[in-house]
Design an enzyme around this catalytic site. Structure first.
Site, PDB file in Angstrom:
ATOM      1  CG  HIS A  88     -29.843   7.059  24.687  1.00 14.24           C
ATOM      2  ND1 HIS A  88     -28.897   6.408  25.426  1.00 14.24           N
ATOM      3  CD2 HIS A  88     -29.186   7.914  23.882  1.00 14.24           C
ATOM      4  CE1 HIS A  88     -27.710   6.854  25.090  1.00 14.24           C
ATOM      5  NE2 HIS A  88     -27.844   7.769  24.150  1.00 14.24           N
ATOM      6  CG  ASP A  93     -29.310  12.799  17.552  1.00 21.52           C
ATOM      7  OD1 ASP A  93     -28.450  13.666  17.378  1.00 21.52           O
ATOM      8  OD2 ASP A  93     -29.046  11.609  17.772  1.00 21.52           O
ATOM      9  CG  HIS A 151     -23.923   6.767  16.956  1.00 25.08           C
ATOM     10  ND1 HIS A 151     -24.144   7.571  18.035  1.00 25.08           N
ATOM     11  CD2 HIS A 151     -22.600   6.410  17.037  1.00 25.08           C
ATOM     12  CE1 HIS A 151     -23.017   7.693  18.741  1.00 25.08           C
ATOM     13  NE2 HIS A 151     -22.061   6.998  18.145  1.00 25.08           N
TER      14      HIS A 151
HETATM   15  N1  CMC Z   1     -39.466   4.664  18.022  1.00 23.05           N
HETATM   16  C1  CMC Z   1     -40.328   3.647  18.241  1.00 23.05           C
HETATM   17  N2  CMC Z   1     -40.037   2.569  18.982  1.00 23.05           N
HETATM   18  C2  CMC Z   1     -38.822   2.503  19.519  1.00 23.05           C
HETATM   19  C3  CMC Z   1     -37.865   3.531  19.349  1.00 23.05           C
HETATM   20  C4  CMC Z   1     -38.234   4.645  18.577  1.00 23.05           C
HETATM   21  N3  CMC Z   1     -37.383   5.650  18.391  1.00 23.05           N
HETATM   22  N4  CMC Z   1     -36.745   3.202  19.999  1.00 23.05           N
HETATM   23  C5  CMC Z   1     -36.965   2.021  20.564  1.00 23.05           C
HETATM   24  N5  CMC Z   1     -38.215   1.595  20.286  1.00 23.05           N
HETATM   25  C6  CMC Z   1     -38.872   0.382  20.759  1.00 23.05           C
HETATM   26  C7  CMC Z   1     -38.370  -0.844  20.007  1.00 23.05           C
HETATM   27  O1  CMC Z   1     -39.153  -1.128  18.882  1.00 23.05           O
HETATM   28  C8  CMC Z   1     -38.485  -1.898  21.077  1.00 23.05           C
HETATM   29  O2  CMC Z   1     -39.827  -2.273  21.193  1.00 23.05           O
HETATM   30  P1  CMC Z   1     -40.205  -3.822  21.454  1.00 23.05           P
HETATM   31  O3  CMC Z   1     -39.668  -4.109  22.822  1.00 23.05           O
HETATM   32  O4  CMC Z   1     -41.690  -3.864  21.359  1.00 23.05           O
HETATM   33  O5  CMC Z   1     -39.524  -4.622  20.387  1.00 23.05           O
HETATM   34  C9  CMC Z   1     -38.126  -1.156  22.367  1.00 23.05           C
HETATM   35  O6  CMC Z   1     -38.482   0.205  22.120  1.00 23.05           O
HETATM   36  C10 CMC Z   1     -36.652  -1.237  22.736  1.00 23.05           C
HETATM   37  O7  CMC Z   1     -35.903  -0.790  21.613  1.00 23.05           O
HETATM   38  P2  CMC Z   1     -34.471  -1.338  21.204  1.00 23.05           P
HETATM   39  O8  CMC Z   1     -34.294  -1.171  19.734  1.00 23.05           O
HETATM   40  O9  CMC Z   1     -34.283  -2.697  21.791  1.00 23.05           O
HETATM   41  O10 CMC Z   1     -33.553  -0.323  22.001  1.00 23.05           O
HETATM   42  P3  CMC Z   1     -32.018  -0.089  21.745  1.00 23.05           P
HETATM   43  O11 CMC Z   1     -31.437   0.259  23.066  1.00 23.05           O
HETATM   44  O12 CMC Z   1     -31.407  -1.229  21.028  1.00 23.05           O
HETATM   45  O13 CMC Z   1     -32.005   1.142  20.748  1.00 23.05           O
HETATM   46  C11 CMC Z   1     -31.858   3.314  19.869  1.00 23.05           C
HETATM   47  C12 CMC Z   1     -31.642   2.420  21.107  1.00 23.05           C
HETATM   48  C13 CMC Z   1     -31.359   4.715  20.167  1.00 23.05           C
HETATM   49  C14 CMC Z   1     -31.021   2.744  18.689  1.00 23.05           C
HETATM   50  C15 CMC Z   1     -33.375   3.303  19.516  1.00 23.05           C
HETATM   51  O14 CMC Z   1     -34.105   3.855  20.581  1.00 23.05           O
HETATM   52  C16 CMC Z   1     -33.656   4.038  18.218  1.00 23.05           C
HETATM   53  O15 CMC Z   1     -33.574   3.462  17.153  1.00 23.05           O
HETATM   54  N6  CMC Z   1     -34.001   5.377  18.304  1.00 23.05           N
HETATM   55  C17 CMC Z   1     -34.214   6.163  17.109  1.00 23.05           C
HETATM   56  C18 CMC Z   1     -32.887   6.608  16.550  1.00 23.05           C
HETATM   57  C19 CMC Z   1     -32.260   7.704  17.394  1.00 23.05           C
HETATM   58  O16 CMC Z   1     -32.914   8.667  17.780  1.00 23.05           O
HETATM   59  N7  CMC Z   1     -30.955   7.561  17.645  1.00 23.05           N
HETATM   60  C20 CMC Z   1     -30.187   8.567  18.388  1.00 23.05           C
HETATM   61  C21 CMC Z   1     -29.695   8.043  19.695  1.00 23.05           C
HETATM   62  S1  CMC Z   1     -29.060   9.316  20.779  1.00 23.05           S
HETATM   63  C22 CMC Z   1     -27.662   9.961  20.037  1.00 23.05           C
HETATM   64  C23 CMC Z   1     -26.625   8.973  19.661  1.00 23.05           C
HETATM   65  O17 CMC Z   1     -26.347   8.012  20.367  1.00 23.05           O
HETATM   66  O18 CMC Z   1     -26.014   9.202  18.628  1.00 23.05           O
END
Ligand code: CMC
Length: 429
Positions: free
Chosen positions: A307, A363, A268
């Site tokens: 996201h 971010d 986050h």
């Molecule tokens: N790098 C590589 N792969 C990713 C990433 C990433 N940053 N984000 C998602 N994926 C992949 C993930 O591995 C999954 O692949 P598969 O379907 O093959 O298993 C797919 O994309 C869907 O990901 P998810 O984890 O199910 O998506 P989510 O909606 O649960 O997660 C997130 C959202 C923001 C936590 C995630 O994208 C992430 O960890 N991003 C990196 C951390 C980040 O930048 N966070 C800031 C978010 S914006 C500001 C805020 O909210 O504070």
């Protein structure tokens, strides 16, 4: 006219149910009537991580993740970033309308008179280790504020709530600056109420022996824009924490401490800090392809990408990317910008990221600006928490006024053992 309802057939019993549809939703509690027999509890919606559950009705922030749209109270984020100020935006979030000139003056005055914190707060910040993480200190200090304002517990009194909202908006920058000075081993600088909100924050951070701190107008404006961009983001993890904790009737300082704790996590608000660590690890533009290969092989994530809601370019990232150029004209170019630009270029062409609709989020570039402005990476989540306070408070206030809201209390699917008798220690082997 097609019926605005959903007809459900329970194949276990053959019975049919008519569930009303309102605003594109069905009520989960309407599922409870679907039972196999009178002893059955009724159907429950199972939704780990709230992937498809609306927990409230809200008029504050609108996001269209597919189209990359973000609006506060209907106003596009790009227009607010261009033309508004953080305090005006905070007013908008909390009151629903842009203020008139006199309303804005009164609002700013009402916040500015609360910028000081009780002297004892300095003492307990002193108690933290010299290298304590600033976010841990902010979380604890905000929680500690509740002990100074005993009236804050009267959360059903709108006037009391209004007072705490002013206090929290005013004191968050002061606390943030104090924890920064604590880490730096520098004396705390009192607020200067002749300065604007953001300029005063910069003064409390950076002033040394000079009488008045000369704030660079480009950096002041850049930080104010970053504050606008971070002010609210509908039902994200920390805001849901704010609403959930607030629903128990606790004071807003305790609820903000909980919300800030949720923000602290690397998935986050901690992501901007993680982005800088990632860029440092990659080191050079030449290191980008190998890093992308590792991410695709499941060895870590590309921080600042992806996201839960945006499946398009985060509109805040677009504004921040432009803002970075203005800041770098003043501070000098952050050498890691080239690594970030190359990461973005490759990721936006790569099928792994394209097929998963992963784009830069807020971010990805904000950390580069903070770093160029001289902030240590550990301050980044704090710089997110200061402006998000307006959003947390607006969402808390809306929740407090919502007659449909009750204490937040989800159900579970029990996967534990059935009833069993206690086993004496001597018989457990
Ligand atoms: N790098 C590589 N792969 C990713 C990433 C990433 N940053 N984000 C998602 N994926 C992949 C993930 O591995 C999954 O692949 P598969 O379907 O093959 O298993 C797919 O994309 C869907 O990901 P998810 O984890 O199910 O998506 P989510 O909606 O649960 O997660 C997130 C959202 C923001 C936590 C995630 O994208 C992430 O960890 N991003 C990196 C951390 C980040 O930048 N966070 C800031 C978010 S914006 C500001 C805020 O909210 O504070």
């Amino acid at each position: 006219m097609p019926q605005s309802s959903l007809t459900v057939t329970d194949n276990r019993t053959g019975r049919q149910y008519e569930l009303p549809i309102q605003d594109g939703t069905i009520r989960s509690t309407d599922l409870r009537q679907i039972k196999t027999d009178s002893g059955d509890f009724g159907l429950i919606a199972y939704d780990p991580a709230f992937m498809n559950t609306a927990s409230c009705r809200s008029a504050i922030t609108f996001i269209d993740g597919d189209r990359g749209i973000l609006r506060y109270r209907g106003y596009p984020i790009e227009q607010l970033a261009e033309r508004s100020t953080y305090l005006e935006t905070a007013y908008l979030l909390l009151h629903g309308e842009l203020p008139s000139r006199s309303q804005l003056e009164k609002w700013i005055e009402g916040i500015t008179v609360h910028t000081m914190v009780n002297e004892n707060i300095k003492k307990f910040i002193d108690g933290f280790h010299y290298d304590a993480h600033p976010m841990g200190m902010v979380i604890s200090t905000v929680a500690g504020l509740s002990t100074f304002y005993r009236d804050a517990r009267q959360v059903h009194d709108p006037e009391v709530r209004r007072r705490q909202i002013h206090r929290l908006l005013a004191k968050m920058p002061t606390i943030a600056a104090y924890v920064f000075r604590h880490n730096a081993g520098r004396p705390y600088i009192y607020p200067d109420n002749t300065l604007g909100y953001t300029a005063n924050f910069l003064s409390m951070l950076w002033r040394m022996s000079e009488g008045t701190y000369a704030v660079h107008p480009v950096l002041e404006r850049a930080l104010d824009v970053l504050f606008i961009l971070h002010a609210d983001h509908e039902q994200n993890c920390s805001t849901s924490a704010m609403r959930g904790i607030g629903s128990s009737g606790v004071d807003p300082y305790s609820a903000i401490a909980g919300a800030a704790a949720a923000l602290y996590g690397p998935l986050h608000g901690g992501a901007n800090e993680a982005v800088i660590h990632m860029l440092n690890e990659i080191g050079t533009v030449a290191g980008v392809p190998a890093f992308i290969r590792d991410v695709k092989a499941g060895k870590g994530r590309l921080m600042g990408f992806g996201h839960r809601v945006y499946k398009n370019y985060d509109p805040r990232a677009r504004v921040i990317k432009r803002l970075a150029e203005e800041v770098f004209d003043v501070t000098g170019r952050n050498p890691m910008l080239d690594v970030a630009l190359e990461l973005e270029r490759i990721a936006l062409e790569d099928d792994y990221f394209v097929s998963r609709r992963l784009y830069p989020n807020v971010d990805f570039y904000s950390g580069l600006i903070y770093q160029a402005m001289g902030f240590p990476v550990e301050m980044f989540p704090v710089l997110f928490a200061i402006p998000r306070t307006a959003g947390w408070l607006a969402q808390w206030e809306e929740g407090m006024r919502d007659p449909e809201q009750k204490i937040a209390r989800p159900r579970q699917v029990n996967t534990g053992p059935g009833v069993r008798d206690y086993v004496a220690m001597s018989k457990r082997d």
